[in-house]
Design a protein around this motif. Structure first.
Motif, PDB file in Angstrom:
ATOM      1  N   ILE A 132       0.846  -1.186   0.000  1.00 22.10           N
ATOM      2  CA  ILE A 132       0.000   0.000   0.000  1.00 22.10           C
ATOM      3  C   ILE A 132       0.884   1.239   0.000  1.00 22.10           C
ATOM      4  O   ILE A 132       1.838   1.317   0.775  1.00 22.10           O
ATOM      5  CB  ILE A 132      -0.917   0.030   1.242  1.00 22.10           C
ATOM      6  CG1 ILE A 132      -1.782  -1.233   1.309  1.00 22.10           C
ATOM      7  CG2 ILE A 132      -1.798   1.272   1.231  1.00 22.10           C
ATOM      8  CD1 ILE A 132      -2.607  -1.334   2.586  1.00 22.10           C
ATOM      9  N   ASN A 133       0.555   2.193  -0.863  1.00 22.25           N
ATOM     10  CA  ASN A 133       1.311   3.442  -0.896  1.00 22.25           C
ATOM     11  C   ASN A 133       0.396   4.651  -0.798  1.00 22.25           C
ATOM     12  O   ASN A 133      -0.693   4.677  -1.368  1.00 22.25           O
ATOM     13  CB  ASN A 133       2.133   3.556  -2.184  1.00 22.25           C
ATOM     14  CG  ASN A 133       3.335   2.653  -2.177  1.00 22.25           C
ATOM     15  OD1 ASN A 133       3.362   1.646  -2.883  1.00 22.25           O
ATOM     16  ND2 ASN A 133       4.340   2.978  -1.375  1.00 22.25           N
ATOM     17  N   THR A 134       0.860   5.642  -0.063  1.00 26.42           N
ATOM     18  CA  THR A 134       0.216   6.952  -0.061  1.00 26.42           C
ATOM     19  C   THR A 134       0.856   7.794  -1.167  1.00 26.42           C
ATOM     20  O   THR A 134       1.815   7.371  -1.828  1.00 26.42           O
ATOM     21  CB  THR A 134       0.389   7.662   1.294  1.00 26.42           C
ATOM     22  OG1 THR A 134       1.759   8.076   1.431  1.00 26.42           O
ATOM     23  CG2 THR A 134       0.021   6.741   2.444  1.00 26.42           C
ATOM     24  N   GLU A 135       0.353   9.004  -1.337  1.00 24.30           N
ATOM     25  CA  GLU A 135       0.947   9.894  -2.334  1.00 24.30           C
ATOM     26  C   GLU A 135       2.407  10.196  -2.028  1.00 24.30           C
ATOM     27  O   GLU A 135       3.192  10.497  -2.939  1.00 24.30           O
ATOM     28  CB  GLU A 135       0.168  11.204  -2.387  1.00 24.30           C
ATOM     29  CG  GLU A 135      -1.173  11.131  -3.089  1.00 24.30           C
ATOM     30  CD  GLU A 135      -1.755  12.514  -3.297  1.00 24.30           C
ATOM     31  OE1 GLU A 135      -0.990  13.440  -3.627  1.00 24.30           O
ATOM     32  OE2 GLU A 135      -2.970  12.675  -3.111  1.00 24.30           O
ATOM     33  N   SER A 136       2.792  10.144  -0.772  1.00 22.01           N
ATOM     34  CA  SER A 136       4.157  10.504  -0.393  1.00 22.01           C
ATOM     35  C   SER A 136       5.194   9.612  -1.051  1.00 22.01           C
ATOM     36  O   SER A 136       6.311  10.054  -1.323  1.00 22.01           O
ATOM     37  CB  SER A 136       4.329  10.421   1.130  1.00 22.01           C
ATOM     38  OG  SER A 136       3.557  11.385   1.789  1.00 22.01           O
ATOM     39  N   GLU A 137       4.867   8.345  -1.278  1.00 25.16           N
ATOM     40  CA  GLU A 137       5.875   7.414  -1.795  1.00 25.16           C
ATOM     41  C   GLU A 137       5.625   6.976  -3.231  1.00 25.16           C
ATOM     42  O   GLU A 137       6.564   6.587  -3.918  1.00 25.16           O
ATOM     43  CB  GLU A 137       5.939   6.139  -0.946  1.00 25.16           C
ATOM     44  CG  GLU A 137       5.848   6.326   0.545  1.00 25.16           C
ATOM     45  CD  GLU A 137       4.425   6.237   1.038  1.00 25.16           C
ATOM     46  OE1 GLU A 137       4.114   6.892   2.037  1.00 25.16           O
ATOM     47  OE2 GLU A 137       3.624   5.516   0.403  1.00 25.16           O
ATOM     48  N   ASN A 138       4.362   7.019  -3.702  1.00 22.89           N
ATOM     49  CA  ASN A 138       4.070   6.314  -4.941  1.00 22.89           C
ATOM     50  C   ASN A 138       4.846   6.860  -6.141  1.00 22.89           C
ATOM     51  O   ASN A 138       5.234   6.114  -7.034  1.00 22.89           O
ATOM     52  CB  ASN A 138       2.569   6.329  -5.245  1.00 22.89           C
ATOM     53  CG  ASN A 138       2.118   7.646  -5.849  1.00 22.89           C
ATOM     54  OD1 ASN A 138       1.995   8.648  -5.151  1.00 22.89           O
ATOM     55  ND2 ASN A 138       1.895   7.647  -7.152  1.00 22.89           N
ATOM     56  N   ARG A 139       5.127   8.165  -6.168  1.00 25.81           N
ATOM     57  CA  ARG A 139       5.813   8.712  -7.334  1.00 25.81           C
ATOM     58  C   ARG A 139       7.271   8.292  -7.380  1.00 25.81           C
ATOM     59  O   ARG A 139       7.919   8.366  -8.427  1.00 25.81           O
ATOM     60  CB  ARG A 139       5.685  10.232  -7.340  1.00 25.81           C
ATOM     61  CG  ARG A 139       6.253  10.916  -6.115  1.00 25.81           C
ATOM     62  CD  ARG A 139       5.763  12.366  -6.058  1.00 25.81           C
ATOM     63  NE  ARG A 139       6.239  13.095  -4.904  1.00 25.81           N
ATOM     64  CZ  ARG A 139       5.722  12.978  -3.682  1.00 25.81           C
ATOM     65  NH1 ARG A 139       4.725  12.141  -3.470  1.00 25.81           N
ATOM     66  NH2 ARG A 139       6.185  13.682  -2.681  1.00 25.81           N
ATOM     67  N   MET A 140       7.828   7.875  -6.243  1.00 26.44           N
ATOM     68  CA  MET A 140       9.183   7.340  -6.237  1.00 26.44           C
ATOM     69  C   MET A 140       9.198   5.849  -6.516  1.00 26.44           C
ATOM     70  O   MET A 140      10.135   5.315  -7.079  1.00 26.44           O
ATOM     71  CB  MET A 140       9.849   7.594  -4.885  1.00 26.44           C
ATOM     72  CG  MET A 140      10.182   9.036  -4.610  1.00 26.44           C
ATOM     73  SD  MET A 140      11.339   9.156  -3.244  1.00 26.44           S
ATOM     74  CE  MET A 140      10.478   8.239  -1.983  1.00 26.44           C
ATOM     75  N   VAL A 141       8.133   5.160  -6.088  1.00 26.40           N
ATOM     76  CA  VAL A 141       8.127   3.704  -6.162  1.00 26.40           C
ATOM     77  C   VAL A 141       7.958   3.227  -7.593  1.00 26.40           C
ATOM     78  O   VAL A 141       8.717   2.400  -8.091  1.00 26.40           O
ATOM     79  CB  VAL A 141       7.003   3.144  -5.264  1.00 26.40           C
ATOM     80  CG1 VAL A 141       6.860   1.654  -5.463  1.00 26.40           C
ATOM     81  CG2 VAL A 141       7.298   3.456  -3.811  1.00 26.40           C
ATOM     82  N   ARG A 142       6.908   3.718  -8.263  1.00 20.25           N
ATOM     83  CA  ARG A 142       6.647   3.338  -9.652  1.00 20.25           C
ATOM     84  C   ARG A 142       6.660   1.826  -9.847  1.00 20.25           C
ATOM     85  O   ARG A 142       7.472   1.274 -10.597  1.00 20.25           O
ATOM     86  CB  ARG A 142       7.639   4.033 -10.596  1.00 20.25           C
ATOM     87  CG  ARG A 142       7.452   5.533 -10.635  1.00 20.25           C
ATOM     88  CD  ARG A 142       8.410   6.222 -11.574  1.00 20.25           C
ATOM     89  NE  ARG A 142       8.226   5.830 -12.950  1.00 20.25           N
ATOM     90  CZ  ARG A 142       7.258   6.287 -13.750  1.00 20.25           C
ATOM     91  NH1 ARG A 142       6.361   7.138 -13.291  1.00 20.25           N
ATOM     92  NH2 ARG A 142       7.197   5.880 -14.998  1.00 20.25           N
TER      93      ARG A 142
END
Length: 482
Positions: free
Chosen positions: A266-276
């Motif tokens: 599960i990702n919030t907005e804080s991490e998702n753009r780095m995780v991809r």
């Protein structure tokens, strides 16, 4: 495992009793000290562990929250790698889903994951936590020249944790007298962790979960649920670096994760753009789901402020930790996204126990920017905004589809810098809310319809419907919609 008695003067750090009132749900909380020996490993070829020190003694702590009556036990045991990022134990996965666990009859087990928290525990209660031992058995090693988010304290060896975790899992499945869950019958074990602790799950799956000596009689864990993290692996020992998630040019690396057992991240907005994340997987030997939630941030008003209000906040102050929102614009992010976690747990349980694959979810949409527009993390990728400035895509909560403000996963501080983990909301004016939704009664209808849609898609539990509606409508009323 040694049970540590509780008195009015001596009780576990981060006890759930103050906030959750466990006895009202037929639950009890116990704290144990687990002692043994552990190897220290270095990373070998294909992530395999290679022993560099054998049989180092340890004593760590284990929290157990369980139904008082074994007959109420669901069969599910959630083992959380307690987060140590703030130099203290944080049971974030419990904080977000404790109502679900206690409602379902699940057992929760939290294990200290790092020597970095030892000093905080001993500041909290020197006598109670005197036996805790994460001593570095190889202090002669040269200290790392470059530190990362995992930090380095030469007196402790975080690499002891891998054998601690395996020891705990084996004990919980055993018939030994030392097993505090021995009377609870058959168990399904799920490993979970938040943020830095999610990297521990990645390391365990890639390096330890499938070693033949750890799989005697079956898997170590039956399923995994990580949150607030990517696919980077925690260092094998305190002196090794982690594998970075981001390339040097600020563009995120692709993330791929999976396991033979079901794995949800599960990702919030804080991490998702780095995780991809590259994709979901349904291969027999590689099962994975990515759940991404817009209008959210790594920390939120509920899970960093509201949950600890009162005694919990006082206990954090005892160790020198002040829980605050440092933003100077708007208000702390308060969209109730945590209820999605409950549905994720239900989906994981069904995947593990019934073979029913978890539903797929759309990703939050992202777009590339320029180095000049890099976010507070330094990423050249941002969440694609809608006409309000809120993120597009992902698992849509009522607050995301019918916003009462502009949600950001970071917040601006008084010094002009950004707190990249605790988001903010800039509320809409009452006039704008009225223009968008008319009346609070109409807003309730919209929110109720969206909650029903989430239930149909598998991202909200029917039992959580009313809470999701009420929490969302309360925010609209707070911001002036009548």
């Amino acid at each position: 495992m040694k049970l540590i008695p509780v008195t009015e003067q001596s009780y576990p750090f981060e006890t759930a009793d103050f906030h959750c009132r466990l006895s009202e749900f037929g639950y009890v909380e116990d704290e144990f000290f687990m002692s043994g020996t552990a190897n220290v490993y270095r990373e070998g070829e294909h992530y395999r562990p290679e022993v560099i020190c054998s049989d180092a003694p340890y004593t760590t702590r284990v929290l157990v929250r369980r139904p008082e009556t074994p007959a109420k036990f669901s069969g599910n045991v959630v083992v959380e790698v307690l987060n140590a990022s703030a130099m203290m134990d944080i049971d974030r996965m419990w904080v977000d889903s404790w109502k679900f666990f206690t409602r379902s009859g699940d057992i929760y087990v939290g294990i200290t994951s790092k020597g970095h928290v030892v000093d905080a525990l001993k500041r909290f209660d020197p006598e109670r936590y005197a036996p805790i031992n994460w001593a570095n058995p190889m202090p002669e090693r040269k200290a790392p020249e470059k530190l990362d988010q995992f930090g380095f304290l030469p007196q402790f060896e975080s690499g002891l944790f891998w054998d601690m975790l395996t020891d705990l899992a084996k004990l919980l499945r055993s018939e030994e007298d030392a097993n505090p869950l021995r009377e609870y019958g058959k168990k399904y074990l799920y490993l979970t962790g938040w943020s830095q602790s999610g990297s521990y799950l990645c390391r365990y799956v890639n390096s330890f979960a499938y070693l033949p000596e750890n799989r005697v009689g079956g898997p170590v864990f039956d399923g995994y649920l990580a949150a607030g993290c990517g696919a980077d692996m925690a260092p094998m020992n305190a002196y090794e670096p982690r594998t970075p998630m981001m390339a040097s040019n600020g563009i995120p690396k692709g993330s791929v994760m999976g396991a033979r057992e079901p794995y949800i991240n599960i990702n919030t907005e804080s991490e998702n753009r780095m995780v991809r994340w590259s994709d979901d997987y349904d291969r027999p030997d590689y099962k994975f789901r990515t759940y991404q939630i817009p209008a959210s941030s790594h920390d939120s008003k509920y899970n960093l402020l509201d949950y600890y209000e009162g005694k919990g906040r006082e206990d954090c102050r005892r160790i020198g930790m002040e829980l605050t929102y440092d933003g100077v614009e708007g208000e702390p992010l308060d969209n109730p996204y945590e209820l999605v976690f409950n549905a994720a747990w239900r989906n994981l349980y069904l995947w593990v126990r019934e073979g029913m694959p978890a539903p797929h979810a759309p990703k939050i949409e992202t777009e590339f920017t320029s180095p000049e527009e890099a976010d507070p993390f330094g990423a050249w990728v941002r969440n694609k905004p809608d006409s309000f400035g809120n993120a597009v895509g992902g698992i849509r909560t009522p607050g995301a589809d019918y916003p009462v403000g502009v949600y950001s996963s970071s917040s601006k501080m008084a010094n002009g810098k950004y707190q990249a983990m605790f988001g903010q909301v800039i509320p809409f004016s009452p006039q704008k809310l009225q223009a968008l939704y008319g009346t609070l009664e109409h807003y309730r209808k919209l929110v109720s319809g969206k909650a029903d849609e989430m239930i149909a898609l598998g991202f909200l539990l029917p039992e959580d419907r009313e809470e999701m509606i009420e929490l969302t409508v309360e925010l609209a009323a707070k911001r002036g919609l009548k």
